[in-house]
Design a protein around this motif. Structure first.
Motif, PDB file in Angstrom:
ATOM      1  N   ASN A   1       0.809  -1.364   0.197  1.00  0.00           N
ATOM      2  CA  ASN A   1       0.072  -0.149   0.007  1.00  0.00           C
ATOM      3  C   ASN A   1       0.796   1.256   0.279  1.00  0.00           C
ATOM      4  O   ASN A   1       0.238   2.355   0.103  1.00  0.00           O
ATOM      5  N   GLN A   2       2.016   1.168  -0.327  1.00  0.00           N
ATOM      6  CA  GLN A   2       3.238   2.069  -0.170  1.00  0.00           C
ATOM      7  C   GLN A   2       2.902   3.112   0.895  1.00  0.00           C
ATOM      8  O   GLN A   2       2.712   4.410   0.659  1.00  0.00           O
ATOM      9  N   ARG A   3       3.326   2.588   2.259  1.00  0.00           N
ATOM     10  CA  ARG A   3       3.291   3.516   3.337  1.00  0.00           C
ATOM     11  C   ARG A   3       4.005   2.972   4.255  1.00  0.00           C
ATOM     12  O   ARG A   3       4.445   1.768   4.294  1.00  0.00           O
ATOM     13  N   TYR A   4       4.562   3.575   5.155  1.00  0.00           N
ATOM     14  CA  TYR A   4       5.190   3.137   6.460  1.00  0.00           C
ATOM     15  C   TYR A   4       5.031   3.880   7.672  1.00  0.00           C
ATOM     16  O   TYR A   4       4.520   5.183   7.504  1.00  0.00           O
ATOM     17  N   LEU A   5       5.388   3.577   9.006  1.00  0.00           N
ATOM     18  CA  LEU A   5       4.917   3.907  10.049  1.00  0.00           C
ATOM     19  C   LEU A   5       6.086   3.884  11.183  1.00  0.00           C
ATOM     20  O   LEU A   5       6.853   2.890  11.099  1.00  0.00           O
ATOM     21  N   VAL A   6       6.539   4.904  12.076  1.00  0.00           N
ATOM     22  CA  VAL A   6       7.395   4.791  12.892  1.00  0.00           C
ATOM     23  C   VAL A   6       6.655   5.302  14.240  1.00  0.00           C
ATOM     24  O   VAL A   6       5.923   5.932  14.167  1.00  0.00           O
ATOM     25  N   SER A   7       7.052   4.672  15.358  1.00  0.00           N
ATOM     26  CA  SER A   7       6.347   4.999  16.603  1.00  0.00           C
ATOM     27  C   SER A   7       7.580   5.030  17.504  1.00  0.00           C
ATOM     28  O   SER A   7       8.168   4.243  17.786  1.00  0.00           O
ATOM     29  N   SER A   8       7.133   5.971  18.456  1.00  0.00           N
ATOM     30  CA  SER A   8       8.303   6.219  19.534  1.00  0.00           C
ATOM     31  C   SER A   8       7.260   5.885  20.848  1.00  0.00           C
ATOM     32  O   SER A   8       6.214   5.347  21.071  1.00  0.00           O
ATOM     33  N   ASN A   9       8.072   5.603  22.157  1.00  0.00           N
ATOM     34  CA  ASN A   9       7.786   5.322  23.282  1.00  0.00           C
ATOM     35  C   ASN A   9       6.938   3.759  23.367  1.00  0.00           C
ATOM     36  O   ASN A   9       5.932   3.551  24.018  1.00  0.00           O
ATOM     37  N   PRO A  10       7.231   2.810  22.626  1.00  0.00           N
ATOM     38  CA  PRO A  10       6.937   1.488  22.911  1.00  0.00           C
ATOM     39  C   PRO A  10       7.256   0.987  24.297  1.00  0.00           C
ATOM     40  O   PRO A  10       8.085   1.295  25.070  1.00  0.00           O
ATOM     41  N   ASP A  11       6.238   0.158  24.979  1.00  0.00           N
ATOM     42  CA  ASP A  11       6.605  -0.536  26.034  1.00  0.00           C
ATOM     43  C   ASP A  11       6.771  -2.139  25.786  1.00  0.00           C
ATOM     44  O   ASP A  11       6.445  -2.323  24.921  1.00  0.00           O
ATOM     45  N   ASP A  12       6.545  -2.850  27.126  1.00  0.00           N
ATOM     46  CA  ASP A  12       6.527  -4.235  26.889  1.00  0.00           C
ATOM     47  C   ASP A  12       5.221  -4.970  26.760  1.00  0.00           C
ATOM     48  O   ASP A  12       5.072  -5.881  26.219  1.00  0.00           O
TER      49      ASP A  12
ATOM     50  N   PHE B   1       2.802  -2.931  24.230  1.00  0.00           N
ATOM     51  CA  PHE B   1       2.245  -2.562  23.015  1.00  0.00           C
ATOM     52  C   PHE B   1       3.537  -2.356  22.152  1.00  0.00           C
ATOM     53  O   PHE B   1       4.579  -1.747  22.557  1.00  0.00           O
ATOM     54  N   PHE B   2       3.398  -2.731  20.989  1.00  0.00           N
ATOM     55  CA  PHE B   2       4.445  -2.601  19.825  1.00  0.00           C
ATOM     56  C   PHE B   2       4.426  -1.205  19.338  1.00  0.00           C
ATOM     57  O   PHE B   2       5.623  -0.443  19.211  1.00  0.00           O
ATOM     58  N   ILE B   3       3.059  -0.608  19.304  1.00  0.00           N
ATOM     59  CA  ILE B   3       2.945   0.770  18.843  1.00  0.00           C
ATOM     60  C   ILE B   3       2.843   1.682  20.099  1.00  0.00           C
ATOM     61  O   ILE B   3       1.732   1.445  21.036  1.00  0.00           O
ATOM     62  N   GLY B   4       3.562   2.674  20.307  1.00  0.00           N
ATOM     63  CA  GLY B   4       3.599   3.611  21.425  1.00  0.00           C
ATOM     64  C   GLY B   4       2.602   4.892  21.263  1.00  0.00           C
ATOM     65  O   GLY B   4       1.718   5.024  20.316  1.00  0.00           O
ATOM     66  N   THR B   5       2.695   5.637  21.977  1.00  0.00           N
ATOM     67  CA  THR B   5       1.636   6.980  22.008  1.00  0.00           C
ATOM     68  C   THR B   5       2.088   7.854  21.037  1.00  0.00           C
ATOM     69  O   THR B   5       1.143   8.723  20.490  1.00  0.00           O
ATOM     70  N   ALA B   6       3.128   7.835  20.426  1.00  0.00           N
ATOM     71  CA  ALA B   6       3.532   8.884  19.223  1.00  0.00           C
ATOM     72  C   ALA B   6       3.771   8.118  18.188  1.00  0.00           C
ATOM     73  O   ALA B   6       4.716   7.084  18.093  1.00  0.00           O
ATOM     74  N   LYS B   7       3.361   8.571  17.123  1.00  0.00           N
ATOM     75  CA  LYS B   7       3.417   7.943  15.857  1.00  0.00           C
ATOM     76  C   LYS B   7       3.411   8.759  14.586  1.00  0.00           C
ATOM     77  O   LYS B   7       2.762   9.508  14.575  1.00  0.00           O
ATOM     78  N   VAL B   8       4.333   8.457  13.445  1.00  0.00           N
ATOM     79  CA  VAL B   8       4.163   9.273  12.340  1.00  0.00           C
ATOM     80  C   VAL B   8       3.876   8.281  11.169  1.00  0.00           C
ATOM     81  O   VAL B   8       4.670   7.051  10.877  1.00  0.00           O
TER      82      VAL B   8
END
Length: 210
Positions: free
Chosen positions: A65-76, A78-85
């Motif tokens: 689908n020609q997209r990607y995502l990065v996410s900060s603040n991962p914890d034990d 959840f793979f995706i944290g509270t901030a994502k782009v």
């Protein structure tokens, strides 16, 4: 599986690192590519004469689908944290989202997805020979390559990529960029906890407050 100590980083840091990642381009054609969809943790180090920055974030790659995502603040938990782009190259729009504060900002996405991904080994790359990680029967067979690239601002780069022999799974990608305000720079991405496919179909959902 190698364990990584997961530290928390502010959304500003993750966005700056994401912009660095998006600035790389490679020639068309490839020797090999990883799965068309995958997720992993990326540990990033960026160094030049002025700055040293480190970040750990989760990365979701969707070539279909020609997209990607990065996410900060991962914890034990959840793979995706509270901030994502999210970068959506089909729609030419990106989203910077904070699910904790329920804030979202949009920005234009330029270029083509194929020019930004930097996870395939391009055709014309020179082989550096086989590498082996681990011990005896549990060792991981890999291959390393080096190739020239061009940054989004025209600066010349040398990229060294190490991938698994089976599946072309990225292990480390190191980019040396020449020139610029901070002088020559070194940008290294290490991959950990690689998962082929999407862990969750909701990763790319855009919240209503966007």
């Amino acid at each position: 599986m190698v364990q990584i100590h997961r530290q928390r980083y502010p959304s500003r840091m993750i966005l700056e690192v994401t912009l660095l990642l998006a600035g790389l381009s490679v020639a068309s054609g490839s020797i090999c590519c990883p799965p068309k969809q995958f997720s992993a943790f990326q540990y990033i180090t960026f160094v030049n004469s002025r700055t040293t920055a480190r970040a750990l974030h989760s990365f979701v790659y969707d070539r279909i689908n020609q997209r990607y995502l990065v996410s900060s603040n991962p914890d034990d938990n959840f793979f995706i944290g509270t901030a994502k782009v999210i970068y959506d190259y089909r729609k030419k729009v990106g989203y910077s989202i904070n699910t904790e504060s329920k804030t979202c900002s949009k920005f234009p996405v330029q270029g083509n997805f194929e020019d930004q991904e930097n996870v395939c080994v391009p055709s014309g790359a020179d082989s550096l020979g086989p590498f082996f990680y681990g011990y005896n029967r549990n060792r991981l067979n890999s291959l390393s390559y080096t190739y020239n690239s061009t940054a989004f601002d025209g600066r010349q780069q040398i990229v060294d990529a190490t991938v698994t022999r089976d599946g072309c799974i990225p292990i480390t990608i190191t980019t040396t960029t020449f020139g610029g305000k901070g002088g020559n720079s070194l940008y290294t991405v290490g991959y950990n906890d690689f998962y082929a496919g999407l862990r969750d179909d909701t990763f790319f959902d855009i919240p209503s407050y966007c």
